[in-house]
Scaffold this motif. Structure first.
Motif, PDB file in Angstrom:
ATOM      1  N   THR A   3     -26.982  94.821   7.369  1.00  0.00           N
ATOM      2  CA  THR A   3     -26.636  93.917   8.454  1.00  0.00           C
ATOM      3  C   THR A   3     -25.621  92.911   7.957  1.00  0.00           C
ATOM      4  O   THR A   3     -25.787  92.314   6.902  1.00  0.00           O
ATOM      5  CB  THR A   3     -27.901  93.180   8.944  1.00  0.00           C
ATOM      6  N   GLU A   4     -24.555  92.725   8.730  1.00  0.00           N
ATOM      7  CA  GLU A   4     -23.494  91.783   8.355  1.00  0.00           C
ATOM      8  C   GLU A   4     -23.420  90.629   9.345  1.00  0.00           C
ATOM      9  O   GLU A   4     -23.705  90.792  10.524  1.00  0.00           O
ATOM     10  CB  GLU A   4     -22.132  92.475   8.355  1.00  0.00           C
ATOM     11  N   PHE A   5     -23.016  89.500   8.837  1.00  0.00           N
ATOM     12  CA  PHE A   5     -22.634  88.354   9.654  1.00  0.00           C
ATOM     13  C   PHE A   5     -21.171  88.091   9.333  1.00  0.00           C
ATOM     14  O   PHE A   5     -20.792  88.029   8.164  1.00  0.00           O
ATOM     15  CB  PHE A   5     -23.490  87.127   9.314  1.00  0.00           C
ATOM     16  N   ARG A   6     -20.351  87.959  10.375  1.00  0.00           N
ATOM     17  CA  ARG A   6     -18.921  87.709  10.172  1.00  0.00           C
ATOM     18  C   ARG A   6     -18.501  86.469  10.950  1.00  0.00           C
ATOM     19  O   ARG A   6     -18.924  86.277  12.080  1.00  0.00           O
ATOM     20  CB  ARG A   6     -18.081  88.893  10.649  1.00  0.00           C
ATOM     21  N   ALA A   7     -17.660  85.670  10.323  1.00  0.00           N
ATOM     22  CA  ALA A   7     -17.056  84.515  10.983  1.00  0.00           C
ATOM     23  C   ALA A   7     -15.551  84.621  10.761  1.00  0.00           C
ATOM     24  O   ALA A   7     -15.093  84.827   9.635  1.00  0.00           O
ATOM     25  CB  ALA A   7     -17.587  83.211  10.395  1.00  0.00           C
ATOM     26  N   THR A   8     -14.779  84.496  11.847  1.00  0.00           N
ATOM     27  CA  THR A   8     -13.323  84.602  11.777  1.00  0.00           C
ATOM     28  C   THR A   8     -12.702  83.362  12.407  1.00  0.00           C
ATOM     29  O   THR A   8     -13.065  82.970  13.507  1.00  0.00           O
ATOM     30  CB  THR A   8     -12.827  85.864  12.507  1.00  0.00           C
ATOM     31  N   LEU A   9     -11.767  82.757  11.691  1.00  0.00           N
ATOM     32  CA  LEU A   9     -11.071  81.548  12.109  1.00  0.00           C
ATOM     33  C   LEU A   9      -9.583  81.852  12.202  1.00  0.00           C
ATOM     34  O   LEU A   9      -9.015  82.477  11.302  1.00  0.00           O
ATOM     35  CB  LEU A   9     -11.294  80.445  11.069  1.00  0.00           C
ATOM     36  N   VAL A  10      -8.940  81.434  13.300  1.00  0.00           N
ATOM     37  CA  VAL A  10      -7.488  81.584  13.459  1.00  0.00           C
ATOM     38  C   VAL A  10      -6.918  80.326  14.100  1.00  0.00           C
ATOM     39  O   VAL A  10      -7.620  79.618  14.820  1.00  0.00           O
ATOM     40  CB  VAL A  10      -7.107  82.820  14.309  1.00  0.00           C
ATOM     41  N   TRP A  11      -5.661  80.053  13.826  1.00  0.00           N
ATOM     42  CA  TRP A  11      -4.958  78.943  14.468  1.00  0.00           C
ATOM     43  C   TRP A  11      -3.474  79.229  14.465  1.00  0.00           C
ATOM     44  O   TRP A  11      -2.978  80.020  13.666  1.00  0.00           O
ATOM     45  CB  TRP A  11      -5.253  77.600  13.787  1.00  0.00           C
ATOM     46  N   VAL A  12      -2.759  78.596  15.398  1.00  0.00           N
ATOM     47  CA  VAL A  12      -1.305  78.708  15.452  1.00  0.00           C
ATOM     48  C   VAL A  12      -0.752  77.577  14.596  1.00  0.00           C
ATOM     49  O   VAL A  12      -0.959  76.404  14.892  1.00  0.00           O
ATOM     50  CB  VAL A  12      -0.787  78.611  16.903  1.00  0.00           C
ATOM     51  N   ASP A  80      -0.319  66.874  12.074  1.00  0.00           N
ATOM     52  CA  ASP A  80      -0.706  66.023  13.189  1.00  0.00           C
ATOM     53  C   ASP A  80      -2.166  65.640  13.005  1.00  0.00           C
ATOM     54  O   ASP A  80      -2.861  66.189  12.154  1.00  0.00           O
ATOM     55  CB  ASP A  80      -0.546  66.757  14.525  1.00  0.00           C
ATOM     56  N   GLU A  81      -2.627  64.737  13.861  1.00  0.00           N
ATOM     57  CA  GLU A  81      -4.010  64.275  13.740  1.00  0.00           C
ATOM     58  C   GLU A  81      -5.016  65.390  14.004  1.00  0.00           C
ATOM     59  O   GLU A  81      -6.075  65.431  13.406  1.00  0.00           O
ATOM     60  CB  GLU A  81      -4.247  63.114  14.705  1.00  0.00           C
ATOM     61  N   ARG A  82      -4.704  66.315  14.890  1.00  0.00           N
ATOM     62  CA  ARG A  82      -5.618  67.407  15.243  1.00  0.00           C
ATOM     63  C   ARG A  82      -4.897  68.750  15.177  1.00  0.00           C
ATOM     64  O   ARG A  82      -3.706  68.829  15.413  1.00  0.00           O
ATOM     65  CB  ARG A  82      -6.159  67.225  16.654  1.00  0.00           C
ATOM     66  N   GLN A  83      -5.670  69.792  14.891  1.00  0.00           N
ATOM     67  CA  GLN A  83      -5.171  71.160  14.906  1.00  0.00           C
ATOM     68  C   GLN A  83      -6.167  71.978  15.709  1.00  0.00           C
ATOM     69  O   GLN A  83      -7.342  72.063  15.342  1.00  0.00           O
ATOM     70  CB  GLN A  83      -5.052  71.716  13.491  1.00  0.00           C
ATOM     71  N   LYS A  84      -5.727  72.595  16.808  1.00  0.00           N
ATOM     72  CA  LYS A  84      -6.597  73.461  17.593  1.00  0.00           C
ATOM     73  C   LYS A  84      -6.813  74.754  16.822  1.00  0.00           C
ATOM     74  O   LYS A  84      -5.923  75.216  16.110  1.00  0.00           O
ATOM     75  CB  LYS A  84      -5.983  73.754  18.954  1.00  0.00           C
ATOM     76  N   TYR A  85      -8.007  75.332  17.003  1.00  0.00           N
ATOM     77  CA  TYR A  85      -8.314  76.593  16.338  1.00  0.00           C
ATOM     78  C   TYR A  85      -9.319  77.365  17.180  1.00  0.00           C
ATOM     79  O   TYR A  85      -9.935  76.831  18.094  1.00  0.00           O
ATOM     80  CB  TYR A  85      -8.843  76.376  14.921  1.00  0.00           C
ATOM     81  N   ALA A  86      -9.472  78.638  16.852  1.00  0.00           N
ATOM     82  CA  ALA A  86     -10.471  79.486  17.499  1.00  0.00           C
ATOM     83  C   ALA A  86     -11.331  80.092  16.408  1.00  0.00           C
ATOM     84  O   ALA A  86     -10.842  80.409  15.318  1.00  0.00           O
ATOM     85  CB  ALA A  86      -9.795  80.591  18.311  1.00  0.00           C
ATOM     86  N   ILE A  87     -12.622  80.212  16.695  1.00  0.00           N
ATOM     87  CA  ILE A  87     -13.539  80.807  15.728  1.00  0.00           C
ATOM     88  C   ILE A  87     -14.446  81.774  16.476  1.00  0.00           C
ATOM     89  O   ILE A  87     -14.837  81.513  17.617  1.00  0.00           O
ATOM     90  CB  ILE A  87     -14.339  79.726  14.967  1.00  0.00           C
ATOM     91  N   ALA A  88     -14.731  82.902  15.856  1.00  0.00           N
ATOM     92  CA  ALA A  88     -15.621  83.901  16.458  1.00  0.00           C
ATOM     93  C   ALA A  88     -16.627  84.342  15.407  1.00  0.00           C
ATOM     94  O   ALA A  88     -16.299  84.426  14.218  1.00  0.00           O
ATOM     95  CB  ALA A  88     -14.815  85.101  16.956  1.00  0.00           C
ATOM     96  N   PHE A  89     -17.862  84.618  15.848  1.00  0.00           N
ATOM     97  CA  PHE A  89     -18.912  85.115  14.960  1.00  0.00           C
ATOM     98  C   PHE A  89     -19.399  86.435  15.520  1.00  0.00           C
ATOM     99  O   PHE A  89     -19.518  86.582  16.734  1.00  0.00           O
ATOM    100  CB  PHE A  89     -20.126  84.191  14.904  1.00  0.00           C
ATOM    101  N   THR A  90     -19.723  87.357  14.645  1.00  0.00           N
ATOM    102  CA  THR A  90     -20.343  88.606  15.071  1.00  0.00           C
ATOM    103  C   THR A  90     -21.502  88.895  14.137  1.00  0.00           C
ATOM    104  O   THR A  90     -21.505  88.499  12.974  1.00  0.00           O
ATOM    105  CB  THR A  90     -19.353  89.790  15.045  1.00  0.00           C
ATOM    106  N   GLY A  91     -22.490  89.590  14.669  1.00  0.00           N
ATOM    107  CA  GLY A  91     -23.660  89.954  13.891  1.00  0.00           C
ATOM    108  C   GLY A  91     -24.906  89.841  14.738  1.00  0.00           C
ATOM    109  O   GLY A  91     -24.836  89.710  15.952  1.00  0.00           O
TER     110      GLY A  91
END
Length: 132
Positions: A3-12, A80-91
């Motif tokens: 069984t795996e747990f995955r976390a993926t983070l991306v940003w522009v 900059d003060e903030r950076q938007k990002y997206a994160i997804a988890f699967t498992g």
């Protein structure tokens, strides 16, 4: 069963300067910690934070029922003060066990905690995605 747990983070990331060697402008880092064992997992097969890519993935193998993971997103040297990002988890994990702690107040050019997410593992297959 593996069984795996995955976390993926991306940003522009903002555009780097012409002819740059290390072109990442905003360094956003993903880290996953098993709260039972204290073991920390770093992205992209590394043994420390990734300072090169704007897509980072942590894979935790052999997850056992009851394992709990803390996912930490940190910004370093932000333009900059903030950076938007997206994160997804699967498992296989409990959605009810997910808790998001909002980011602390940040300042540009510093090291900033961008959020901590705790996820209790196993129970049913799930995919969670957050846009922050």
């Amino acid at each position: 069963m593996n069984t795996e747990f995955r976390a993926t983070l991306v940003w522009v990331d903002p555009a780097g300067s012409a002819f740059c060697r290390n072109c990442l402008v905003n360094d956003v880092d993903l880290q996953v910690t098993n709260t039972q064992t204290g073991k920390t997992y770093f992205p992209n097969g590394r043994s420390s934070r990734d300072t090169v890519n704007n897509a980072e993935r942590v894979i935790v193998e052999n997850v056992k029922e009851g394992d709990t993971f803390e996912i930490t997103v940190t910004g370093t040297n932000l333009s900059d003060e903030r950076q938007k990002y997206a994160i997804a988890f699967t498992g296989c994990f409990e959605i009810d066990g997910a808790v998001f702690v909002p980011p602390e107040t940040s300042s540009a050019k510093g090291s900033n905690m961008m959020g901590v997410i705790s996820v209790a593992s196993t129970v049913a297959g799930a995919i969670v995605a957050l846009l922050l």
